[in-house]
Design an enzyme around this catalytic site. Sequence first.
Site, mmCIF file in Angstrom:
data_model
loop_
_atom_site.group_PDB
_atom_site.id
_atom_site.type_symbol
_atom_site.label_atom_id
_atom_site.label_comp_id
_atom_site.label_asym_id
_atom_site.label_seq_id
_atom_site.Cartn_x
_atom_site.Cartn_y
_atom_site.Cartn_z
ATOM 1 N N SER A 174 35.993 40.108 46.154
ATOM 2 C CA SER A 174 36.941 41.189 45.899
ATOM 3 C C SER A 174 37.558 41.797 47.150
ATOM 4 C CB SER A 174 36.259 42.276 45.077
ATOM 5 O OG SER A 174 35.090 42.719 45.729
ATOM 6 N N HIS A 209 38.055 38.911 39.476
ATOM 7 C CA HIS A 209 39.361 38.651 40.105
ATOM 8 C C HIS A 209 39.843 37.224 39.860
ATOM 9 C CE1 HIS A 209 39.502 42.441 42.328
ATOM 10 N NE2 HIS A 209 38.201 42.281 42.483
ATOM 11 N N LYS A 240 41.447 43.997 35.319
ATOM 12 C CA LYS A 240 42.258 43.622 36.475
ATOM 13 C C LYS A 240 43.498 42.858 36.012
ATOM 14 C CE LYS A 240 38.602 44.704 39.453
ATOM 15 N NZ LYS A 240 37.207 44.470 39.778
HETATM 16 C C1 LIG Z 1 36.083 45.315 39.856
HETATM 17 C C2 LIG Z 1 34.908 44.448 39.866
HETATM 18 C C3 LIG Z 1 33.839 44.664 38.996
HETATM 19 C C4 LIG Z 1 33.768 45.892 38.128
HETATM 20 O O1 LIG Z 1 34.630 45.804 37.060
HETATM 21 P P1 LIG Z 1 35.122 47.174 36.359
HETATM 22 O O2 LIG Z 1 35.634 46.727 35.045
HETATM 23 O O3 LIG Z 1 36.163 47.745 37.243
HETATM 24 O O4 LIG Z 1 33.916 48.044 36.245
HETATM 25 C C5 LIG Z 1 32.812 43.756 38.986
HETATM 26 N N1 LIG Z 1 32.812 42.679 39.812
HETATM 27 C C6 LIG Z 1 33.814 42.455 40.673
HETATM 28 C C7 LIG Z 1 33.774 41.249 41.549
HETATM 29 C C8 LIG Z 1 34.887 43.337 40.737
HETATM 30 O O5 LIG Z 1 35.858 43.143 41.622
#
Ligand SMILES: *Cc1c(COP(=O)(O)O)cnc(C)c1O
Length: 383
Positions: A174, A209, A240
């Site tokens: 991320s 992602h 996302k």
């Molecule tokens: C954003 C993210 C999460 C968390 O997801 P949310 O739905 O925002 O709680 C988990 N793992 C990764 C790799 C992320 O980038």
Amino acid sequence: MLSKSLVFLKKNNLFRDIKNRDSSQGSRIIIGGKEYINFSSNDYLGLANHPALIRAAQQAMKKFGFGSGASRLLCGGSILHAELEEKIAKFKETESALVFNSGYAANTGIIPAIAEEGDAIFSDQLNHASIVDGCRLSRAKTYIYRHKDTANLENLIRKTKSRRKIVVTDSVFSMDGDIAPLKEIYDICLALNATRCTPDTLLYTDDAHATGVIGKGKGSLEHFGIKPEPWIIQMGTFSKALGSFGAFAAGSKDVIDWTVNIARSFIFSTALPPCIIAASIAALELIEKKPVLIKKLLANRDKTAKGLTKLGYDIMGSETPIIPVKTGSIESTLKASRYLLKKGIFAPAIRPPAVKEPRLRITVTAAHTDEDIEKLIKALGSL
Ligand SMILES: *Cc1c(COP(=O)(O)O)cnc(C)c1O
């Protein structure tokens, strides 16, 4: 009470403040009355404000109302939750799937559920904080392997005696935007499972992602042409690229049934409202119907990465729409972010403890125009 600690953060340029938008999420946002080109969101396909998602949510609200009133096990879920789970299982080619309230809840719920006392977890050094917390909540022992270093992983696995072994990795990292070597990791797990009568090595991928971005939107397994074996658990988010909210796990029926019965973040938390689920369904349908969205995203990503590299910037091994730009110290990173703000560009400075090396984290989306990208490159060129 914490004032001394706060002073420490402020003194060391580590204090963070929240920026609130006056507008919808998108490639243009308004903060404090001023418009910025937004290079900070994970809304990769520009779906967060898409009419199809809004319409689906409105229609669901008419039928199901707003709140969900209870956890899934206490009838807080709707038939839309089941429909979304069926769609996800089909999309990921697994037996079963389960919706979670967020990616954070999925990782902190599933990992402790599948990794019990006497088990071993192998976790990439740069895994997301929610994976780190999931490992901490588990009674299993966690071994951290060097970032993407499969020789180091294999060595640790071979040295470790435990009942069950679970390899956990972000598929797209991320903060660095690089991709995990999943084919090699898969081969290591496959070889271990092949030598036993019962599979006891699991692979857990976090596609937060990757969903809607790589593998034509289907995520990391599709990207590498890996078969969704029953010993692989694919976690992903709707929050996302899918522009909605919430997360999912897809895997064998046994794993999902176990998760429903054991994962505390699933059992002890109120279900997502049906309108959010309806928007996630609409988003999934959109990415299957409109491959042009992902094409545009990747074209924008390449244009930006090329432009920044040409300027001499180190993009730290990025392979995806997450493009870190190495900017040196915390001070110079903050300065760079402030300079871009003045030029009408929103790109956040990422500092410790989120990352070891400070950086600007640029995220490119399908909604950016050529002009947006050119402005970013020009601004960073004059930095
Ligand atoms: C954003 C993210 C999460 C968390 O997801 P949310 O739905 O925002 O709680 C988990 N793992 C990764 C790799 C992320 O980038």
